[in-house]
Write a protein that holds these residues in place. Sequence first.
Motif, mmCIF file in Angstrom:
data_model
loop_
_atom_site.group_PDB
_atom_site.id
_atom_site.type_symbol
_atom_site.label_atom_id
_atom_site.label_comp_id
_atom_site.label_asym_id
_atom_site.label_seq_id
_atom_site.Cartn_x
_atom_site.Cartn_y
_atom_site.Cartn_z
ATOM 1 N N ALA A 1 0.834 -1.205 0.000
ATOM 2 C CA ALA A 1 0.000 0.000 0.000
ATOM 3 C C ALA A 1 0.864 1.249 0.000
ATOM 4 O O ALA A 1 2.092 1.172 0.002
ATOM 5 C CB ALA A 1 -0.919 -0.029 1.211
ATOM 6 N N ARG A 2 0.204 2.402 -0.005
ATOM 7 C CA ARG A 2 0.941 3.668 0.029
ATOM 8 C C ARG A 2 1.429 3.989 1.443
ATOM 9 O O ARG A 2 2.343 4.786 1.629
ATOM 10 C CB ARG A 2 0.049 4.801 -0.495
ATOM 11 C CG ARG A 2 -0.245 4.683 -2.004
ATOM 12 C CD ARG A 2 -1.477 5.476 -2.404
ATOM 13 N NE ARG A 2 -1.807 5.344 -3.821
ATOM 14 C CZ ARG A 2 -2.550 4.356 -4.348
ATOM 15 N NH1 ARG A 2 -3.019 3.396 -3.567
ATOM 16 N NH2 ARG A 2 -2.808 4.319 -5.644
ATOM 17 N N SER A 3 0.788 3.414 2.438
ATOM 18 C CA SER A 3 1.219 3.603 3.825
ATOM 19 C C SER A 3 1.564 2.251 4.431
ATOM 20 O O SER A 3 1.048 1.217 3.998
ATOM 21 C CB SER A 3 0.095 4.252 4.636
ATOM 22 O OG SER A 3 -1.008 3.372 4.727
ATOM 23 N N GLY A 4 2.439 2.280 5.409
ATOM 24 C CA GLY A 4 2.843 1.036 6.065
ATOM 25 C C GLY A 4 1.650 0.309 6.665
ATOM 26 O O GLY A 4 1.524 -0.912 6.547
ATOM 27 N N LEU A 5 0.758 1.078 7.296
ATOM 28 C CA LEU A 5 -0.381 0.493 8.005
ATOM 29 C C LEU A 5 -1.227 -0.408 7.120
ATOM 30 O O LEU A 5 -1.778 -1.406 7.595
ATOM 31 C CB LEU A 5 -1.278 1.612 8.562
ATOM 32 C CG LEU A 5 -2.352 1.133 9.542
ATOM 33 C CD1 LEU A 5 -1.740 0.911 10.910
ATOM 34 C CD2 LEU A 5 -3.510 2.116 9.635
ATOM 35 N N HIS B 1 -0.312 -2.216 4.560
ATOM 36 C CA HIS B 1 0.340 -3.379 3.971
ATOM 37 C C HIS B 1 -0.341 -4.646 4.480
ATOM 38 O O HIS B 1 -0.767 -4.727 5.626
ATOM 39 C CB HIS B 1 1.828 -3.391 4.330
ATOM 40 C CG HIS B 1 2.622 -2.590 3.350
ATOM 41 N ND1 HIS B 1 2.425 -1.243 3.184
ATOM 42 C CD2 HIS B 1 3.584 -2.948 2.461
ATOM 43 C CE1 HIS B 1 3.239 -0.805 2.240
ATOM 44 N NE2 HIS B 1 3.959 -1.814 1.787
ATOM 45 N N ASP C 1 -4.617 9.406 0.770
ATOM 46 C CA ASP C 1 -3.303 8.931 0.308
ATOM 47 C C ASP C 1 -3.260 8.603 -1.187
ATOM 48 O O ASP C 1 -2.177 8.455 -1.762
ATOM 49 C CB ASP C 1 -2.863 7.691 1.107
ATOM 50 C CG ASP C 1 -2.425 8.047 2.523
ATOM 51 O OD1 ASP C 1 -2.204 9.264 2.779
ATOM 52 O OD2 ASP C 1 -2.315 7.142 3.364
#
Lengths: 219, 219
Positions: free
Chosen positions: A93-97, A99, A176
């Motif tokens: 994803a664009r953010s770690g959270l 993934h 995001d």
Amino acid sequence: MKEYEKTKLNRVKRGQNRAIYDVEKINTILDAGFLCYVGYIYDGKPITIPMAYARRDDKIYIHGSTANRMLLSILKSEETSITVMHLDGLVLARSGLHHSVNYRSATLFGSLKKIEKDSDKSQILGWIVNQMMPNHWGSLRPMHQKELDRTLVVEFTIETASAKIRDVGVNDEPEDYSLPIWAGVVPIKQVAEYPVSDEKLIEGVSIPEHVLAYYQQNK
Amino acid sequence: MKEYEKTKLNRVKRGQNRAIYDVEKINTILDAGFLCYVGYIYDGKPITIPMAYARRDDKIYIHGSTANRMLLSILKSEETSITVMHLDGLVLARSGLHHSVNYRSATLFGSLKKIEKDSDKSQILGWIVNQMMPNHWGSLRPMHQKELDRTLVVEFTIETASAKIRDVGVNDEPEDYSLPIWAGVVPIKQVAEYPVSDEKLIEGVSIPEHVLAYYQQNK
């Protein structure tokens, strides 16, 4: 649609939208593999061991040597759970959270029983070999009595179960999506390579059709 | 060579010739994957769940939502074990008894601790993402404070461990080698397929080099 009853034990708490209790769907996950993770308690500690299995109806069969203290502990412990998981992709994803992974997993709870009758044991061992390599058992030499005697075959009856499947793309935070960051899925697959014949094969013995078929379907 | 001490808990009983206690060799098995099977006890029952992890030194890090009752149970249970296994091949012998798989597996025992400091949590979450996809964390947007607040990061210290590797061919009974039965190994591999970009990418964003490199190395 036959479903497993939701109890405190099998109710999926996180990601309930992915929770599956449908017996047929759970069986499909179980039939797609032959390796399960058996959880048991040894000396008060939770231990997980990978084992080959076969499924027939609501039963999972595992086996091992009668000298296998692990399997004896599993039989004795009474409480056992079985987990099967297939990894299908990396979700980046664009953010770690956000993934994640795409997967199919099933967790089974039930009770264990030792199989006593030789004819049952032999049939079940055939199922276990065929779950790993379809149609293979019939090509082998029959088991010797002394081999059956030293093999422990254990039947696990699925009493309750749940499964989860994730098979979608990236889910990012709404704001995001405008970021100049790549996101996507890397599909993951388990594949077979071409069978390597044993060097000690006698002359004239070639790779059987069913093994070649397995390779073709899984390469 | 640094080794884990052999105790009642980690001593390999079956197939001792394959037993490994060497710290570096066990770390190599752990570093070859990113999915582990965490065993814990819930309501007296052994449960195994697959989780993403990262390894640093003698620590394994796992994470989840602070609302993840499973992870809270794991933290509370105190007793936990972690299993990692890579399947490398199907070993098809001339007799059912000698069927096996080639694999690398490690089982870890240790203690758990919740990570409290935000800067530590953030660094560890980066390790977990990078264990799944090398060099990836740096390409993502930084975590928001509220995301860190609702993420639980747990450190597992490996106190004792053992591993097993099987990477050889078929071992049949001496008298079976003269049978006209095929035997051999079907190598099994986990592979990546070409990355599938999210449909909502903004214009001009392409698959990053490190993701393409992962695909090239794992295809």
